[in-house]
Design a protein around this motif. Structure first.
Motif, PDB file in Angstrom:
ATOM      1  N   GLU A 169     -10.125  -2.998   1.747  1.00 56.13           N
ATOM      2  CA  GLU A 169      -8.750  -2.894   1.272  1.00 56.13           C
ATOM      3  C   GLU A 169      -8.394  -1.413   1.243  1.00 56.13           C
ATOM      4  O   GLU A 169      -9.213  -0.577   0.863  1.00 56.13           O
ATOM      5  CB  GLU A 169      -8.611  -3.549  -0.107  1.00 56.13           C
ATOM      6  CG  GLU A 169      -9.662  -3.132  -1.103  1.00 56.13           C
ATOM      7  CD  GLU A 169      -9.623  -3.957  -2.393  1.00 56.13           C
ATOM      8  OE1 GLU A 169      -8.598  -4.581  -2.677  1.00 56.13           O
ATOM      9  OE2 GLU A 169     -10.630  -3.937  -3.130  1.00 56.13           O
TER      10      GLU A 169
ATOM     11  N   TYR B 283      -4.815   1.596   1.298  1.00 52.74           N
ATOM     12  CA  TYR B 283      -3.393   1.947   1.293  1.00 52.74           C
ATOM     13  C   TYR B 283      -3.136   2.881   2.466  1.00 52.74           C
ATOM     14  O   TYR B 283      -3.823   3.897   2.614  1.00 52.74           O
ATOM     15  CB  TYR B 283      -3.058   2.632  -0.031  1.00 52.74           C
ATOM     16  CG  TYR B 283      -1.598   2.966  -0.230  1.00 52.74           C
ATOM     17  CD1 TYR B 283      -0.586   2.057   0.066  1.00 52.74           C
ATOM     18  CD2 TYR B 283      -1.230   4.204  -0.766  1.00 52.74           C
ATOM     19  CE1 TYR B 283       0.747   2.357  -0.139  1.00 52.74           C
ATOM     20  CE2 TYR B 283       0.104   4.514  -0.994  1.00 52.74           C
ATOM     21  CZ  TYR B 283       1.087   3.590  -0.671  1.00 52.74           C
ATOM     22  OH  TYR B 283       2.410   3.893  -0.882  1.00 52.74           O
TER      23      TYR B 283
ATOM     24  N   TYR C 254      -0.149  -1.748   1.494  1.00 43.31           N
ATOM     25  CA  TYR C 254      -1.535  -1.919   1.077  1.00 43.31           C
ATOM     26  C   TYR C 254      -2.127  -3.074   1.873  1.00 43.31           C
ATOM     27  O   TYR C 254      -1.575  -4.181   1.889  1.00 43.31           O
ATOM     28  CB  TYR C 254      -1.609  -2.227  -0.419  1.00 43.31           C
ATOM     29  CG  TYR C 254      -3.011  -2.174  -0.976  1.00 43.31           C
ATOM     30  CD1 TYR C 254      -3.594  -0.956  -1.296  1.00 43.31           C
ATOM     31  CD2 TYR C 254      -3.742  -3.335  -1.195  1.00 43.31           C
ATOM     32  CE1 TYR C 254      -4.879  -0.899  -1.820  1.00 43.31           C
ATOM     33  CE2 TYR C 254      -5.026  -3.288  -1.711  1.00 43.31           C
ATOM     34  CZ  TYR C 254      -5.595  -2.064  -2.019  1.00 43.31           C
ATOM     35  OH  TYR C 254      -6.856  -2.003  -2.522  1.00 43.31           O
TER      36      TYR C 254
ATOM     37  N   ILE D 200      -5.145  -5.731   2.893  1.00 42.50           N
ATOM     38  CA  ILE D 200      -6.304  -6.510   2.439  1.00 42.50           C
ATOM     39  C   ILE D 200      -6.889  -7.183   3.669  1.00 42.50           C
ATOM     40  O   ILE D 200      -6.245  -8.042   4.274  1.00 42.50           O
ATOM     41  CB  ILE D 200      -5.893  -7.568   1.401  1.00 42.50           C
ATOM     42  CG1 ILE D 200      -5.316  -6.900   0.147  1.00 42.50           C
ATOM     43  CG2 ILE D 200      -7.085  -8.456   1.044  1.00 42.50           C
ATOM     44  CD1 ILE D 200      -4.614  -7.860  -0.787  1.00 42.50           C
TER      45      ILE D 200
ATOM     46  N   ILE E  84      -8.587  -8.482  -6.548  1.00 45.08           N
ATOM     47  CA  ILE E  84      -7.920  -7.965  -5.345  1.00 45.08           C
ATOM     48  C   ILE E  84      -6.452  -7.664  -5.631  1.00 45.08           C
ATOM     49  O   ILE E  84      -5.933  -6.595  -5.276  1.00 45.08           O
ATOM     50  CB  ILE E  84      -8.030  -8.983  -4.194  1.00 45.08           C
ATOM     51  CG1 ILE E  84      -9.497  -9.224  -3.812  1.00 45.08           C
ATOM     52  CG2 ILE E  84      -7.239  -8.498  -2.975  1.00 45.08           C
ATOM     53  CD1 ILE E  84      -9.704 -10.365  -2.821  1.00 45.08           C
TER      54      ILE E  84
ATOM     55  N   ASN F  30      -5.804  -4.710  -8.043  1.00 45.67           N
ATOM     56  CA  ASN F  30      -6.031  -3.437  -7.364  1.00 45.67           C
ATOM     57  C   ASN F  30      -4.874  -3.114  -6.430  1.00 45.67           C
ATOM     58  O   ASN F  30      -4.370  -1.992  -6.405  1.00 45.67           O
ATOM     59  CB  ASN F  30      -7.349  -3.495  -6.581  1.00 45.67           C
ATOM     60  CG  ASN F  30      -7.891  -2.111  -6.279  1.00 45.67           C
ATOM     61  OD1 ASN F  30      -7.769  -1.202  -7.092  1.00 45.67           O
ATOM     62  ND2 ASN F  30      -8.482  -1.946  -5.117  1.00 45.67           N
ATOM     63  N   ALA F  31      -4.407  -4.109  -5.674  1.00 40.11           N
ATOM     64  CA  ALA F  31      -3.314  -3.901  -4.729  1.00 40.11           C
ATOM     65  C   ALA F  31      -2.045  -3.440  -5.427  1.00 40.11           C
ATOM     66  O   ALA F  31      -1.320  -2.565  -4.924  1.00 40.11           O
ATOM     67  CB  ALA F  31      -3.055  -5.195  -3.963  1.00 40.11           C
TER      68      ALA F  31
ATOM     69  N   TYR G  14      -0.947   0.274  -5.901  1.00 41.52           N
ATOM     70  CA  TYR G  14      -0.635   1.159  -4.796  1.00 41.52           C
ATOM     71  C   TYR G  14       0.718   0.931  -4.134  1.00 41.52           C
ATOM     72  O   TYR G  14       1.375   1.871  -3.700  1.00 41.52           O
ATOM     73  CB  TYR G  14      -1.723   1.029  -3.716  1.00 41.52           C
ATOM     74  CG  TYR G  14      -3.065   1.541  -4.151  1.00 41.52           C
ATOM     75  CD1 TYR G  14      -3.416   2.878  -3.977  1.00 41.52           C
ATOM     76  CD2 TYR G  14      -3.992   0.695  -4.751  1.00 41.52           C
ATOM     77  CE1 TYR G  14      -4.661   3.356  -4.379  1.00 41.52           C
ATOM     78  CE2 TYR G  14      -5.234   1.158  -5.167  1.00 41.52           C
ATOM     79  CZ  TYR G  14      -5.562   2.491  -4.972  1.00 41.52           C
ATOM     80  OH  TYR G  14      -6.780   2.961  -5.380  1.00 41.52           O
ATOM     81  N   SER G  15       1.136  -0.324  -3.994  1.00 38.86           N
ATOM     82  CA  SER G  15       2.319  -0.599  -3.179  1.00 38.86           C
ATOM     83  C   SER G  15       2.971  -1.902  -3.589  1.00 38.86           C
ATOM     84  O   SER G  15       2.331  -2.765  -4.200  1.00 38.86           O
ATOM     85  CB  SER G  15       1.912  -0.674  -1.695  1.00 38.86           C
ATOM     86  OG  SER G  15       3.025  -0.939  -0.867  1.00 38.86           O
TER      87      SER G  15
ATOM     88  N   ILE H  45       2.268  -5.844   0.484  1.00 40.86           N
ATOM     89  CA  ILE H  45       0.855  -6.153   0.683  1.00 40.86           C
ATOM     90  C   ILE H  45       0.700  -6.899   2.010  1.00 40.86           C
ATOM     91  O   ILE H  45       1.343  -7.930   2.231  1.00 40.86           O
ATOM     92  CB  ILE H  45       0.304  -7.028  -0.460  1.00 40.86           C
ATOM     93  CG1 ILE H  45       0.709  -6.463  -1.837  1.00 40.86           C
ATOM     94  CG2 ILE H  45      -1.200  -7.178  -0.329  1.00 40.86           C
ATOM     95  CD1 ILE H  45       0.250  -5.051  -2.110  1.00 40.86           C
TER      96      ILE H  45
ATOM     97  N   LEU I  39       0.218 -12.574  -5.993  1.00 46.08           N
ATOM     98  CA  LEU I  39       0.968 -11.380  -5.567  1.00 46.08           C
ATOM     99  C   LEU I  39       2.445 -11.508  -5.919  1.00 46.08           C
ATOM    100  O   LEU I  39       3.069 -10.566  -6.424  1.00 46.08           O
ATOM    101  CB  LEU I  39       0.792 -11.157  -4.065  1.00 46.08           C
ATOM    102  CG  LEU I  39      -0.602 -10.708  -3.606  1.00 46.08           C
ATOM    103  CD1 LEU I  39      -0.742 -10.847  -2.096  1.00 46.08           C
ATOM    104  CD2 LEU I  39      -0.891  -9.269  -4.036  1.00 46.08           C
TER     105      LEU I  39
ATOM    106  N   THR J  86       4.788 -10.147   0.335  1.00 44.61           N
ATOM    107  CA  THR J  86       3.593 -10.627   1.020  1.00 44.61           C
ATOM    108  C   THR J  86       3.807 -10.693   2.520  1.00 44.61           C
ATOM    109  O   THR J  86       4.729 -11.344   2.999  1.00 44.61           O
ATOM    110  CB  THR J  86       3.206 -12.026   0.499  1.00 44.61           C
ATOM    111  OG1 THR J  86       4.335 -12.908   0.655  1.00 44.61           O
ATOM    112  CG2 THR J  86       2.821 -11.982  -0.967  1.00 44.61           C
TER     113      THR J  86
END
Length: 210
Positions: A21, A23, A37, A39, A70, A73-74, A77-78, A81, A100, A107
Motif C-alpha cells: 500500500e 500514497y 492511495y 492498495i 487497511i 491506514n488509507a 493519506y487521501s 483510494i 471506505l 473508491t
C-alpha cells in the motif's frame, strides 16, 4: 492463510492478502496526475506474460490483513483510494468498499474484470486480457476501458472489447512498457484515425515514482 479461521475471513473479504500500500500519483488513464492511495491485493491467475508485478500472483505469499487496518491506514493519506492487484476481484470487495465509503472516501478499482464484479465503486478501470476475458456486467459498469497494446493484434482486441462497453465508457490504448518505442507510433496513428480512442501512458514510470 493456512489457519482455517483466517482463510474464512479472507473468503468473506474481511481480510485481504495485502501485497503493498502506498500514497503516490495516479500514472494512468483518466485520473493520471492526481494524488491517490493505492492498495495492491495479492492473487491473480490471468497470467499476462508482460506483467510487471508477477510477485502479486501468488496470494499465499502476502499476509492476510484485516480490512479495518487497511482502511484506517488509507484514510490518513487521501480521499481517493485505488484498489489494484493482482486481480482484486478474486476476492469479495464489498466489505472493504463499504468501510471506505463509511469514511467518506472515493473508491476506484483497476481490474481485468475476469471475476464477477463486487463492491461499491466510484470509478472502474477495466483492463481486459485476452487469456481470461471479463465477466458480463462489468462492461455496463466500467467508466474507462484501458487496453494494453503489445502488438498490432491488440488493436483488433481493443475494438472487440470497446464494442461491449457502455456508451459513456472512455476508451484508452496504452503501450506495454517494454515495447513502448515500437508500439507508440502505431498507437498514435491509430488514435488519429480512430478518435474515439485516447492514448494512455504510464506517466509514473517516466516520473520514476511507484
Amino acid at each position: 492463510m493456512k489457519n482455517e479461521e483466517v482463510l474464512e475471513k479472507v473468503n468473506k473479504g474481511v481480510y485481504l492478502p495485502l501485497m503493498e500500500e502506498f500514497y503516490t500519483i495516479q500514472g494512468e488513464g483518466f485520473h493520471k496526475g492526481t494524488a491517490a492511495y493505492f492498495i495492491r491485493v495479492g492473487g491473480c491467475d490471468v497470467g499476462c506474460h508482460w506483467c510487471d508485478v508477477k510477485e502479486s500472483w501468488n496470494a499465499e505469499t502476502h499476509p492476510p490483513t484485516a480490512i479495518k487496518q487497511i482502511v484506517d491506514n488509507a484514510a490518513k493519506y487521501s480521499d481517493t483510494i485505488v484498489i489494484t492487484g493482482g486481480e482484486p476481484l478474486m476476492w469479495d470487495m464489498t466489505p472493504i468498499t463499504t468501510a471506505l465509503k463509511n469514511k467518506g472516501l472515493k473508491t476506484h478499482i483497476e481490474t481485468s474484470g475476469a471475476y464477477t464484479l463486487s463492491g461499491d465503486w466510484d470509478w472502474i478501470c477495466l483492463s481486459p486480457k485476452k487469456n481470461k476475458l471479463p465477466e458480463g456486467r462489468i462492461y455496463d459498469e466500467a467508466h474507462e476501458l484501458k487496453v494494453i497494446v503489445y502488438n498490432k493484434h491488440d488493436l483488433i482486441f481493443a475494438e472487440e472489447q470497446a464494442a461491449q462497453t457502455n456508451a459513456n465508457c472512455i476508451l484508452y490504448l496504452q503501450p506495454e512498457w517494454s515495447v513502448r518505442d515500437k508500439v507508440v507510433p502505431m498507437i498514435v496513428d491509430y488514435v488519429m484515425n480512430n478518435p474515439k480512442w485516447k492514448v494512455s501512458l504510464q506517466t509514473h514510470k517516466y516520473l520514476n515514482i511507484p
